[in-house]
Design an enzyme around this catalytic site. Sequence first.
Site, PDB file in Angstrom:
ATOM      1  N   LYS A 183       0.876  -1.182   0.000  1.00 22.13           N
ATOM      2  CA  LYS A 183       0.000   0.000   0.000  1.00 22.13           C
ATOM      3  C   LYS A 183       0.910   1.227   0.000  1.00 22.13           C
ATOM      4  O   LYS A 183       1.433   1.636   1.028  1.00 22.13           O
ATOM      5  CB  LYS A 183      -0.900  -0.013   1.235  1.00 22.13           C
ATOM      6  CG  LYS A 183      -1.606   1.313   1.557  1.00 22.13           C
ATOM      7  CD  LYS A 183      -2.585   1.735   0.496  1.00 22.13           C
ATOM      8  CE  LYS A 183      -3.387   2.968   0.926  1.00 22.13           C
ATOM      9  NZ  LYS A 183      -2.570   4.205   1.032  1.00 22.13           N
ATOM     10  N   GLU A 259       9.707   1.707  10.848  1.00 18.14           N
ATOM     11  CA  GLU A 259      10.820   2.633  10.610  1.00 18.14           C
ATOM     12  C   GLU A 259      10.204   4.024  10.606  1.00 18.14           C
ATOM     13  O   GLU A 259       9.457   4.374   9.703  1.00 18.14           O
ATOM     14  CB  GLU A 259      11.508   2.315   9.283  1.00 18.14           C
ATOM     15  CG  GLU A 259      12.906   2.912   9.175  1.00 18.14           C
ATOM     16  CD  GLU A 259      12.877   4.392   8.860  1.00 18.14           C
ATOM     17  OE1 GLU A 259      13.172   5.194   9.786  1.00 18.14           O
ATOM     18  OE2 GLU A 259      12.563   4.753   7.730  1.00 18.14           O
ATOM     19  N   CYS A 293      13.859  10.925   6.889  1.00 13.79           N
ATOM     20  CA  CYS A 293      13.805  10.659   8.322  1.00 13.79           C
ATOM     21  C   CYS A 293      15.182  10.701   8.977  1.00 13.79           C
ATOM     22  O   CYS A 293      15.301  11.037  10.155  1.00 13.79           O
ATOM     23  CB  CYS A 293      13.135   9.316   8.578  1.00 13.79           C
ATOM     24  SG  CYS A 293      13.891   7.942   7.676  1.00 13.79           S
ATOM     25  N   GLU A 392       9.993  16.554  14.403  1.00 10.54           N
ATOM     26  CA  GLU A 392      10.439  16.374  13.025  1.00 10.54           C
ATOM     27  C   GLU A 392       9.701  17.343  12.109  1.00 10.54           C
ATOM     28  O   GLU A 392       8.472  17.290  11.991  1.00 10.54           O
ATOM     29  CB  GLU A 392      10.180  14.928  12.599  1.00 10.54           C
ATOM     30  CG  GLU A 392      10.815  14.548  11.292  1.00 10.54           C
ATOM     31  CD  GLU A 392      10.644  13.070  10.981  1.00 10.54           C
ATOM     32  OE1 GLU A 392      11.612  12.464  10.499  1.00 10.54           O
ATOM     33  OE2 GLU A 392       9.551  12.529  11.223  1.00 10.54           O
TER      34      GLU A 392
END
Length: 488
Positions: A183, A259, A293, A392
């Site tokens: 997906k 992750e 990331c 972040e």
Amino acid sequence: MPDVAREERMLVGGRLVTASDGGVFGNIDPATEEELGVTADGTAADMDAAISAARRAFDETGWADDPQFRVRCLRQLQQALTAHAEELRATIVAEVGSPVALTRGAQLDTPVEGIGWVADLAEGYSWVSDLGVAEPYGIRSHRYLRREPIGVVGAITPWNFPMQINLAKIAPALAAGNTVVLKPAPDTPWTATLLGRLAAEETDLPPGVLNVVTSSRHELGHQLAEDGRVDMISFTGSTATGRTVMATGAGNLKKVFLELGGKSALVALDDADMKAVVGNAAFQITTHAGQGCAILTRLVLPRSRYDEGVEMLVETLRGWPYGDPADPGNLMGPLISERQRRRVLGYIGTGVAEGARVALGGGVPEHLPTGYYVEPTVLADVDENATVAQEEIFGPVICVLAHDGDDDAVRIANNSRYGLSGMVISASAERARSAAHRIRTGTISVNGGLYYGADVPFGGYRQSGVGRESGLAGFEEYLEIKAIAEGV
């Protein structure tokens, strides 16, 4: 560059299909804000069909028991991706907004090369380990371990490095003998659907072994994580969504690999070459407009050299080439969407409100009125506990902090709920190594060393995730261990 390759259909049960209700959604070019075309908008029924196909392929075919066949199929997929590399390159630049230079590395060429490493690993892997003969409770037994695939893997992937992350999940999962339902993120669907088409048309993968379901509906990811026929979820994305995925998978105790996010620090010790520090910082924060990331978004400078470092960074970034991602001279492109741009600009505003100083950038570039661009931005005088130092941002924004010695620098680097990556620079390799060993992250560079590669496990500590992707450890995430004892 060649024309952008398009694939509107999904791959379900070995067939390229439209959505069951005929629905589509638009694929937007972030550099032009124009629609490139459309993609099948998969439904819950389509996801159900894909899961059913993957379940049948695992339970009712010999896929899981034939490692040599799996290796052959992986090599065919690598050959197909290599043959169509230029078409795929154009598509990635168009739908991701990635500079074309990055497609020569992590956005395309490197992950495609990595399939070969995975195939080699599977070809020579010891699927059975002999533990020898023992006599527990006086029963003479020959014991051995057998590695077996987990079953059906649901892979949910983000938009920032779609080909790299799709392949980092699909290749080891298939090599291990699993079947997969992918997906992909709705922002970058064609990178996944083209992968599905090549798998269907140019490999011997049996129907249902690989399925690709595109959709604008995020609830299809929830459906995939919740379904009891799925044995494992492999998710890459935000920490907030990762928590939801983990909670959803807990309903039937399926294995969950995560992750997630990062707020990684580039630590300069007081003897560091400031030119090297600034060069690394500038490259990191403008790589794919900071949409990664593991990008180093906190620059931790010695207080005695703080002003020097900030001034050098500002001057370096002031002339940084960015704009049209198809131009090989540009090192930074747009953000993925207007939604993401608003989010990044909002964080910059929050930083200023909490005391940060905008040393460079901070807004939308005047020379790029079209496209989701944000200027390379340097936030100086940032408190280590400020929002922008802790959360972040996922944009071209670097926060500069001051430290008072090696121990303090390590403490600041570890002052984060994340633990994904980092870098330490010092004229003394011993000092740099000492600091790196104390920074709690899954990956770290010392004096510019590069850890990235198909053979290196990637993942993080704390809220940066659970498990490792790539390398031997990443391959073994997709295997179960069965202990067998035979009476002798």
